[in-house]
Structures are given as C-alpha cells and as structure tokens.
Motif scaffolding. Structure first.
Motif, PDB file in Angstrom:
ATOM      1  N   TYR A   1      14.899  45.747 111.247  1.00 43.83           N
ATOM      2  CA  TYR A   1      15.932  45.156 110.379  1.00 43.83           C
ATOM      3  C   TYR A   1      16.705  44.047 111.084  1.00 43.83           C
ATOM      4  CZ  TYR A   1      20.194  44.760 107.568  1.00 43.83           C
ATOM      5  OH  TYR A   1      21.239  44.272 106.821  1.00 43.83           O
ATOM      6  N   THR A   2      16.920  42.949 110.359  1.00 38.71           N
ATOM      7  CA  THR A   2      17.714  41.840 110.910  1.00 38.71           C
ATOM      8  C   THR A   2      19.189  42.081 110.584  1.00 38.71           C
ATOM      9  OG1 THR A   2      17.450  40.472 108.913  1.00 38.71           O
ATOM     10  CG2 THR A   2      15.812  40.175 110.641  1.00 38.71           C
ATOM     11  N   SER A   3      19.864  42.783 111.498  1.00 40.30           N
ATOM     12  CA  SER A   3      21.284  43.073 111.346  1.00 40.30           C
ATOM     13  C   SER A   3      22.088  41.963 112.026  1.00 40.30           C
ATOM     14  CB  SER A   3      21.589  44.447 111.947  1.00 40.30           C
ATOM     15  OG  SER A   3      22.889  44.866 111.596  1.00 40.30           O
ATOM     16  N   PHE A   4      23.339  42.242 112.432  1.00 40.81           N
ATOM     17  CA  PHE A   4      24.112  41.171 113.070  1.00 40.81           C
ATOM     18  C   PHE A   4      25.034  41.709 114.165  1.00 40.81           C
ATOM     19  CE2 PHE A   4      27.583  42.811 110.804  1.00 40.81           C
ATOM     20  CZ  PHE A   4      28.745  42.072 111.002  1.00 40.81           C
ATOM     21  N   GLU A   5      25.338  40.822 115.103  1.00 45.00           N
ATOM     22  CA  GLU A   5      26.213  41.156 116.233  1.00 45.00           C
ATOM     23  C   GLU A   5      27.646  41.295 115.732  1.00 45.00           C
ATOM     24  OE1 GLU A   5      27.125  42.601 119.119  1.00 45.00           O
ATOM     25  OE2 GLU A   5      25.228  41.711 119.737  1.00 45.00           O
ATOM     26  N   ARG A   6      28.358  42.301 116.227  1.00 45.36           N
ATOM     27  CA  ARG A   6      29.777  42.451 115.845  1.00 45.36           C
ATOM     28  C   ARG A   6      30.460  43.395 116.822  1.00 45.36           C
ATOM     29  NH1 ARG A   6      25.656  45.575 113.097  1.00 45.36           N
ATOM     30  NH2 ARG A   6      26.346  47.731 113.005  1.00 45.36           N
ATOM     31  N   LYS A   7      31.791  43.361 116.793  1.00 48.74           N
ATOM     32  CA  LYS A   7      32.581  44.308 117.585  1.00 48.74           C
ATOM     33  C   LYS A   7      33.423  45.177 116.659  1.00 48.74           C
ATOM     34  CE  LYS A   7      32.869  41.448 121.769  1.00 48.74           C
ATOM     35  NZ  LYS A   7      32.520  40.090 121.396  1.00 48.74           N
ATOM     36  N   ASN A   8      34.006  44.538 115.660  1.00 46.48           N
ATOM     37  CA  ASN A   8      34.926  45.232 114.753  1.00 46.48           C
ATOM     38  C   ASN A   8      34.177  45.717 113.514  1.00 46.48           C
ATOM     39  OD1 ASN A   8      36.926  46.028 113.009  1.00 46.48           O
ATOM     40  ND2 ASN A   8      38.115  44.146 113.144  1.00 46.48           N
TER      41      ASN A   8
ATOM     42  N   PHE B   1      17.731  44.529 115.042  1.00 45.36           N
ATOM     43  CA  PHE B   1      18.047  43.275 115.721  1.00 45.36           C
ATOM     44  C   PHE B   1      19.495  42.909 115.402  1.00 45.36           C
ATOM     45  CE2 PHE B   1      13.438  42.833 114.618  1.00 45.36           C
ATOM     46  CZ  PHE B   1      12.935  42.815 115.907  1.00 45.36           C
ATOM     47  N   ARG B   2      20.355  42.920 116.407  1.00 44.17           N
ATOM     48  CA  ARG B   2      21.755  42.524 116.178  1.00 44.17           C
ATOM     49  C   ARG B   2      21.854  41.022 116.426  1.00 44.17           C
ATOM     50  NH1 ARG B   2      25.877  47.244 116.988  1.00 44.17           N
ATOM     51  NH2 ARG B   2      27.309  45.519 117.426  1.00 44.17           N
ATOM     52  N   ASN B   3      21.509  40.248 115.397  1.00 41.62           N
ATOM     53  CA  ASN B   3      21.434  38.791 115.519  1.00 41.62           C
ATOM     54  C   ASN B   3      22.818  38.156 115.580  1.00 41.62           C
ATOM     55  OD1 ASN B   3      18.680  39.045 115.335  1.00 41.62           O
ATOM     56  ND2 ASN B   3      18.536  38.386 113.206  1.00 41.62           N
ATOM     57  N   ASN B   4      22.987  37.234 116.509  1.00 35.77           N
ATOM     58  CA  ASN B   4      24.235  36.468 116.583  1.00 35.77           C
ATOM     59  C   ASN B   4      24.199  35.361 115.523  1.00 35.77           C
ATOM     60  OD1 ASN B   4      26.641  34.979 117.701  1.00 35.77           O
ATOM     61  ND2 ASN B   4      26.348  36.415 119.385  1.00 35.77           N
ATOM     62  N   LEU B   5      25.257  34.584 115.458  1.00 32.97           N
ATOM     63  CA  LEU B   5      25.306  33.471 114.496  1.00 32.97           C
ATOM     64  C   LEU B   5      24.197  32.480 114.809  1.00 32.97           C
ATOM     65  CD1 LEU B   5      29.122  32.626 114.260  1.00 32.97           C
ATOM     66  CD2 LEU B   5      27.692  33.728 112.549  1.00 32.97           C
ATOM     67  N   TYR B   6      23.585  31.949 113.773  1.00 35.82           N
ATOM     68  CA  TYR B   6      22.529  30.950 113.960  1.00 35.82           C
ATOM     69  C   TYR B   6      23.122  29.626 114.453  1.00 35.82           C
ATOM     70  CZ  TYR B   6      19.407  33.656 110.797  1.00 35.82           C
ATOM     71  OH  TYR B   6      18.627  34.609 110.198  1.00 35.82           O
ATOM     72  N   LEU B   7      22.438  29.014 115.415  1.00 38.52           N
ATOM     73  CA  LEU B   7      22.731  27.615 115.748  1.00 38.52           C
ATOM     74  C   LEU B   7      22.575  26.766 114.480  1.00 38.52           C
ATOM     75  CD1 LEU B   7      20.754  27.286 119.103  1.00 38.52           C
ATOM     76  CD2 LEU B   7      23.181  26.739 118.839  1.00 38.52           C
ATOM     77  N   ASP B   8      21.630  27.181 113.641  1.00 38.31           N
ATOM     78  CA  ASP B   8      21.285  26.418 112.438  1.00 38.31           C
ATOM     79  C   ASP B   8      22.437  26.302 111.435  1.00 38.31           C
ATOM     80  OD1 ASP B   8      17.879  26.786 112.591  1.00 38.31           O
ATOM     81  OD2 ASP B   8      19.164  28.201 113.630  1.00 38.31           O
TER      82      ASP B   8
ATOM     83  N   SER C   1       3.761  44.339 118.984  1.00 41.47           N
ATOM     84  CA  SER C   1       3.587  45.108 120.219  1.00 41.47           C
ATOM     85  C   SER C   1       4.217  46.493 120.059  1.00 41.47           C
ATOM     86  CB  SER C   1       4.214  44.360 121.408  1.00 41.47           C
ATOM     87  OG  SER C   1       5.598  44.150 121.182  1.00 41.47           O
ATOM     88  N   GLU C   2       4.043  47.318 121.062  1.00 43.30           N
ATOM     89  CA  GLU C   2       4.579  48.689 120.994  1.00 43.30           C
ATOM     90  C   GLU C   2       5.741  48.848 121.973  1.00 43.30           C
ATOM     91  OE1 GLU C   2       3.529  50.619 118.562  1.00 43.30           O
ATOM     92  OE2 GLU C   2       2.096  49.044 118.044  1.00 43.30           O
ATOM     93  N   GLY C   3       6.407  50.001 121.909  1.00 43.54           N
ATOM     94  CA  GLY C   3       7.467  50.300 122.867  1.00 43.54           C
ATOM     95  C   GLY C   3       8.858  49.884 122.408  1.00 43.54           C
ATOM     96  N   HIS C   4       8.994  49.606 121.108  1.00 42.87           N
ATOM     97  CA  HIS C   4      10.305  49.151 120.594  1.00 42.87           C
ATOM     98  C   HIS C   4      10.924  50.167 119.636  1.00 42.87           C
ATOM     99  CE1 HIS C   4       9.359  45.243 122.338  1.00 42.87           C
ATOM    100  NE2 HIS C   4       8.169  45.345 121.770  1.00 42.87           N
ATOM    101  N   GLU C   5      10.405  51.390 119.673  1.00 42.56           N
ATOM    102  CA  GLU C   5      10.853  52.402 118.713  1.00 42.56           C
ATOM    103  C   GLU C   5      12.266  52.878 119.033  1.00 42.56           C
ATOM    104  OE1 GLU C   5       7.969  52.585 120.402  1.00 42.56           O
ATOM    105  OE2 GLU C   5       6.546  52.093 118.808  1.00 42.56           O
ATOM    106  N   ASN C   6      13.066  53.000 117.969  1.00 39.18           N
ATOM    107  CA  ASN C   6      14.432  53.532 118.058  1.00 39.18           C
ATOM    108  C   ASN C   6      15.292  52.754 119.066  1.00 39.18           C
ATOM    109  OD1 ASN C   6      13.432  55.310 116.207  1.00 39.18           O
ATOM    110  ND2 ASN C   6      13.140  56.958 117.662  1.00 39.18           N
ATOM    111  N   LYS C   7      15.190  51.422 118.963  1.00 37.57           N
ATOM    112  CA  LYS C   7      15.971  50.552 119.847  1.00 37.57           C
ATOM    113  C   LYS C   7      16.800  49.582 119.021  1.00 37.57           C
ATOM    114  CE  LYS C   7      13.331  50.920 124.009  1.00 37.57           C
ATOM    115  NZ  LYS C   7      12.365  50.390 124.914  1.00 37.57           N
ATOM    116  N   GLU C   8      17.934  49.217 119.615  1.00 38.87           N
ATOM    117  CA  GLU C   8      18.780  48.167 119.045  1.00 38.87           C
ATOM    118  C   GLU C   8      18.818  47.038 120.054  1.00 38.87           C
ATOM    119  OE1 GLU C   8      22.784  48.739 116.746  1.00 38.87           O
ATOM    120  OE2 GLU C   8      22.233  50.653 117.651  1.00 38.87           O
TER     121      GLU C   8
END
Length: 292
Positions: free
Chosen positions: A105-112, A143-150, A192-199
């Motif tokens: 999932y393409t989620s997003f970076e945040r603190k609050n 995936f905790r995506n930050n703001l796009y440069l775009d 690829s493999e090895g990315h299960e249950n990771k943020e």
C-alpha cells in the motif's frame, strides 16, 4: 518465479510507472494485471500484453472477480478523498476473500495521527487503511511515502520565476521524493521477496526548506528568487481572491502548515536501500523543471 501481480489505479501516474518498471525488470506481462475503471484508457497497457481487469473500488463484486488468482496486490491510494476510506477497506476485504497472499500500500509519512493534524482530512483514510491491512491477516508492505517532488511546482505557483515563492510553510523542511523513484522502489519490492510485514520510510536522504528551494532555483536560473511565508489567513485570502476553489485552498494551507510543523521532516530513509542507488535530489528535480 511465476508470482501474479495486480496494480490498482493502473492508468494513473503511479500505477503506470510501477508497471513500466516491472516490465523493465523482466517480469512477464502475462504475470501482471492492471485494475482499471475504464478499459479505453488502458489500451497502451493491453498492447504491452498486460491483463486488464475492469473494477471499481465501490463495486465489491468487481474487485472480488479482479483479485482471483492474484499473489501480490499493489493498492495505490485512491484520489476520491471523500470516499477513499470505504473504497480502500473494500479492496482489503475483497483481497482477503479472493485469497491474495500479499498486499502492498502507498501510504504516507507523518508524525501526528490525531485530529489536530493540519492534514487530518487526508490522513484519516491512510491511517484507517494501514490499520485494516495490518489486522487483515494478509502479509503486507506499507510504503510511508513522503511528499512528492512532483507537487512542488504546484506549491511554488506558475509565476515563481517572476514573483518568487509565496507559501506559508515557515522554516519547515520536508524530505521530498520523486514519484518515479517511489514507483521504481515499489516495483523492486513487488518483484522480490523478503518484504513481508514491513513498513518502509520512503523519504529522501536530505530535508529542504522553502528558503533552500528558493536558493536552489535562484542558482539554476541565475535570477534572484525570494521566499515569503505569509500568515495562513493572508495566504487563504490571496488564493480566494485569485479564484482558487475552496478545496484546493484547504489542501494547500493544510500541507503548508504540516510542512511548517515538521510532519515530513525525516532522518530515516529506506528508499536508497530499495533503489540500490541515491534517490533523485531536489536539485536534480528543480534543474529538470526550471533550467532553460
């Protein structure tokens, strides 16, 4: 490895880029499916041998049919902000019922994560989706995506070279990332493999303020670009007087305040590791946009 991969939002920027990278990595088109609402917009994907699955986030049966036989599902976050939460929960429920093995999932970076966040109107659906994925019992990668440069040119405005930067982000910094880099990293994980249950923290390796952005554009264009950070009320009023629709004003002021509060300022990045190279820098991106 005959893993079957499905990408949602496949005619949008992120989905399309991810599929391109999967093909470049040598994933057979027959193993890639694209979920689209309108088949006519997916003719180029079909021409490349991608399986086109017609489905709508609001139509549960269509999702259930589309997800049959799929091992890995990339859920690209939807753009219908009003209905995004219920739509994405539909996707997760259908994925579980259809027997999908791994959801990304393409989620997003945040603190609050509270209602006090200046972008709570955007954050709520991401937070609910993250939670639903983690409690679904399906293997996941978030995936905790930050703001796009775009999106920077949108914040900077069309007249940035004439009138400078007018944006109420104060001295706040963000680790802006290229959408293309994020899509390439997603394709690397899908294939690829090895990315299960990771943020994963999908941030750039440097953080930048709007003052630094102004200085970078000044250097690139040999023009003095000034940065002015008005009060939020003044900024809103200026946009309103310029005829900008209310929902855009809310979005721009929300992001500006979140940047100001350091929501996207990060000292952690998994992106370089997932790309196996340094991510596109702010300077490279700005050169591409503003160098004559």
């Amino acid at each position: 490895m005959n893993t079957t991969i499905l990408v949602t939002g496949a005619t949008g920027n992120f989905g399309k880029l991810t599929i391109d990278f999967l093909l470049k990595k040598g994933i057979a088109p027959a193993n890639i499916s694209a979920l689209v609402r309108d088949e006519n917009k997916a003719e180029d994907l079909a021409a490349n041998g991608i399986n086109i699955k017609v489905g709508d986030y609001d139509n549960y049966e269509s999702l259930l049919n589309a997800f049959q036989g799929i091992d890995k599902l990339l859920l690209v976050s939807g753009t219908d902000l009003a209905n995004r939460m219920s739509q994405q929960l539909n996707v997760i429920k259908a994925a579980k019922e259809a027997g999908v093995k791994h959801i990304l999932y393409t989620s997003f970076e945040r603190k609050n994560e509270t209602e006090t966040s200046p972008i709570a109107f955007l954050a709520k659906s991401h937070i609910a989706t993250d939670h639903a994925i983690k409690t679904s019992g399906i293997k996941y990668t978030i995936f905790r995506n930050n703001l796009y440069l775009d999106v920077l040119p949108m914040f900077l405005g069309e007249k940035v070279l004439e009138s400078g930067i007018y944006f109420p982000a104060g001295e706040g910094k963000a680790a802006y990332v290229s959408r293309t880099d994020l899509a390439e990293a997603a394709a690397n994980v899908l294939s690829s493999e090895g990315h299960e249950n990771k943020e994963y923290a999908m941030n750039n390796i440097e953080n930048y303020s709007f003052q630094e952005i102004a200085e970078a554009i000044s250097k690139i264009t040999s023009k003095e670009i000034k940065y002015f950070s008005p009060a939020t009320e003044e900024y809103s009023e200026t946009l309103k007087n310029a005829g900008v629709p209310g929902e855009y004003i809310e979005m721009f002021t929300g992001f500006a305040e979140a940047i100001k509060q350091g929501e996207f300022d990060s000292d952690k990045s998994d992106l370089e590791k997932l790309l196996d190279r340094k991510p596109t820098s702010l300077n490279d991106f700005l050169k591409n946009v503003y160098a004559k």
